[in-house]
Design a protein around this motif. Structure first.
Motif, PDB file in Angstrom:
ATOM      1  N   GLN A 144       0.831  -1.211   0.000  1.00  0.00           N
ATOM      2  CA  GLN A 144       0.000   0.000   0.000  1.00  0.00           C
ATOM      3  C   GLN A 144       0.861   1.254   0.000  1.00  0.00           C
ATOM      4  OE1 GLN A 144      -2.354  -0.822   3.479  1.00  0.00           O
ATOM      5  NE2 GLN A 144      -3.985  -1.796   2.283  1.00  0.00           N
ATOM      6  N   LEU A 145       1.919   1.247   0.789  1.00  0.00           N
ATOM      7  CA  LEU A 145       2.820   2.402   0.847  1.00  0.00           C
ATOM      8  C   LEU A 145       3.492   2.638  -0.499  1.00  0.00           C
ATOM      9  CD1 LEU A 145       4.353   4.605   2.490  1.00  0.00           C
ATOM     10  CD2 LEU A 145       6.092   2.860   2.883  1.00  0.00           C
ATOM     11  N   LEU A 146       4.004   1.567  -1.107  1.00  0.00           N
ATOM     12  CA  LEU A 146       4.706   1.701  -2.389  1.00  0.00           C
ATOM     13  C   LEU A 146       3.792   2.173  -3.513  1.00  0.00           C
ATOM     14  CD1 LEU A 146       6.927  -1.488  -2.090  1.00  0.00           C
ATOM     15  CD2 LEU A 146       7.697   0.900  -1.901  1.00  0.00           C
ATOM     16  N   LEU A 147       2.506   1.859  -3.396  1.00  0.00           N
ATOM     17  CA  LEU A 147       1.545   2.341  -4.391  1.00  0.00           C
ATOM     18  C   LEU A 147       1.257   3.837  -4.218  1.00  0.00           C
ATOM     19  CD1 LEU A 147      -0.923  -0.683  -4.446  1.00  0.00           C
ATOM     20  CD2 LEU A 147       0.556   0.096  -6.344  1.00  0.00           C
ATOM     21  N   GLU A 148       1.607   4.373  -3.050  1.00  0.00           N
ATOM     22  CA  GLU A 148       1.455   5.811  -2.797  1.00  0.00           C
ATOM     23  C   GLU A 148       2.775   6.558  -2.995  1.00  0.00           C
ATOM     24  OE1 GLU A 148      -0.550   6.796   0.852  1.00  0.00           O
ATOM     25  OE2 GLU A 148      -1.842   5.035   0.670  1.00  0.00           O
ATOM     26  N   SER A 149       3.876   5.918  -2.615  1.00  0.00           N
ATOM     27  CA  SER A 149       5.201   6.514  -2.757  1.00  0.00           C
ATOM     28  C   SER A 149       6.213   5.381  -2.888  1.00  0.00           C
ATOM     29  CB  SER A 149       5.551   7.369  -1.536  1.00  0.00           C
ATOM     30  OG  SER A 149       6.877   7.846  -1.622  1.00  0.00           O
ATOM     31  N   ASN A 150       6.889   5.302  -4.017  1.00  0.00           N
ATOM     32  CA  ASN A 150       7.853   4.230  -4.255  1.00  0.00           C
ATOM     33  C   ASN A 150       9.141   4.531  -3.493  1.00  0.00           C
ATOM     34  OD1 ASN A 150       9.086   1.952  -5.203  1.00  0.00           O
ATOM     35  ND2 ASN A 150       9.470   2.758  -7.246  1.00  0.00           N
ATOM     36  N   GLY A 151       9.039   4.445  -2.170  1.00  0.00           N
ATOM     37  CA  GLY A 151      10.153   4.705  -1.285  1.00  0.00           C
ATOM     38  C   GLY A 151       9.998   6.026  -0.561  1.00  0.00           C
ATOM     39  N   ILE A 152      10.676   6.118   0.592  1.00  0.00           N
ATOM     40  CA  ILE A 152      10.666   7.342   1.402  1.00  0.00           C
ATOM     41  C   ILE A 152      12.095   7.657   1.802  1.00  0.00           C
ATOM     42  CG2 ILE A 152       9.918   8.414   3.557  1.00  0.00           C
ATOM     43  CD1 ILE A 152       7.443   6.634   3.470  1.00  0.00           C
ATOM     44  N   VAL A 153      12.485   8.900   1.592  1.00  0.00           N
ATOM     45  CA  VAL A 153      13.800   9.384   2.008  1.00  0.00           C
ATOM     46  C   VAL A 153      13.608  10.142   3.310  1.00  0.00           C
ATOM     47  CG1 VAL A 153      15.782  10.796   1.388  1.00  0.00           C
ATOM     48  CG2 VAL A 153      14.553   9.526  -0.385  1.00  0.00           C
ATOM     49  N   GLY A 154      14.352   9.735   4.344  1.00  0.00           N
ATOM     50  CA  GLY A 154      14.219  10.334   5.665  1.00  0.00           C
ATOM     51  C   GLY A 154      14.946  11.648   5.818  1.00  0.00           C
ATOM     52  N   GLN A 155      15.015  12.109   7.050  1.00  0.00           N
ATOM     53  CA  GLN A 155      15.523  13.429   7.400  1.00  0.00           C
ATOM     54  C   GLN A 155      16.926  13.721   6.901  1.00  0.00           C
ATOM     55  OE1 GLN A 155      15.096  13.699  11.632  1.00  0.00           O
ATOM     56  NE2 GLN A 155      12.921  13.282  11.561  1.00  0.00           N
ATOM     57  N   THR A 156      17.805  12.760   6.952  1.00  0.00           N
ATOM     58  CA  THR A 156      19.202  13.007   6.560  1.00  0.00           C
ATOM     59  C   THR A 156      19.540  12.269   5.267  1.00  0.00           C
ATOM     60  OG1 THR A 156      19.934  11.208   8.000  1.00  0.00           O
ATOM     61  CG2 THR A 156      19.992  13.438   8.930  1.00  0.00           C
ATOM     62  N   SER A 157      18.588  12.245   4.351  1.00  0.00           N
ATOM     63  CA  SER A 157      18.730  11.588   3.045  1.00  0.00           C
ATOM     64  C   SER A 157      18.944  10.084   3.150  1.00  0.00           C
ATOM     65  CB  SER A 157      19.853  12.235   2.236  1.00  0.00           C
ATOM     66  OG  SER A 157      19.564  13.591   2.002  1.00  0.00           O
ATOM     67  N   VAL A 158      18.439   9.485   4.206  1.00  0.00           N
ATOM     68  CA  VAL A 158      18.521   8.044   4.410  1.00  0.00           C
ATOM     69  C   VAL A 158      17.315   7.386   3.749  1.00  0.00           C
ATOM     70  CG1 VAL A 158      18.341   6.252   6.182  1.00  0.00           C
ATOM     71  CG2 VAL A 158      19.839   8.192   6.540  1.00  0.00           C
TER      72      VAL A 158
END
Length: 136
Positions: free
Chosen positions: A33-47
């Motif tokens: 479900q998450l990947l269908l909304e955003s194919n990945g997430i980059v955190g606070q320090t570009s992680v």
């Protein structure tokens, strides 16, 4: 809710089906479900808090097939890695037995320990607690 997080364009259902075929297992429902909304997430320090589906497939196949890893670490077949802390530790769902909990694999000690009750809890902790070692 997470102003410092970076969200990517969503992936397509057909890409997820192909990923499951390559991995030989179903992805957790919440992750799909998450990947269908955003194919990945980059955190606070570009992680890469959550990898792209392409990276999920690539990293899991690599960890499961690299012969040098088999000599150094316990098997990775029961885990489905999906993100990291930028320093070598990786986050995973336990696939055998299937459960929603998130574990961290600490690369220096090969330890695997619980860090969040599910994907939502993981995102809340990793994107708001600050720092790449929030789970320590």
């Amino acid at each position: 809710m997470f102003p410092d997080a970076g969200f990517r364009e969503p992936t397509d259902e057909s890409v997820l089906v192909e990923a499951e075929r390559k991995l030989g297992e179903e992805l957790p429902v919440g992750l799909k479900q998450l990947l269908l909304e955003s194919n990945g997430i980059v955190g606070q320090t570009s992680v890469d808090t959550v990898w792209t589906i392409e990276q999920i497939v690539e990293q899991n196949l690599y960890f499961r097939s690299d012969s040098s890893f088999a000599q150094l670490y316990m098997p990775f077949d029961a885990l489905l890695f999906f993100g990291d802390n930028g320093g070598g530790d990786q986050f995973a769902f336990v696939q055998t037995p299937r459960r929603p909990d998130i574990f961290v694999w600490e690369h220096e000690t090969d330890s695997r320990r619980w860090v969040a009750r599910d994907l939502r809890d993981y995102l809340g902790r990793s994107l708001t607690d600050g720092g790449d070692d929030w789970y320590q």
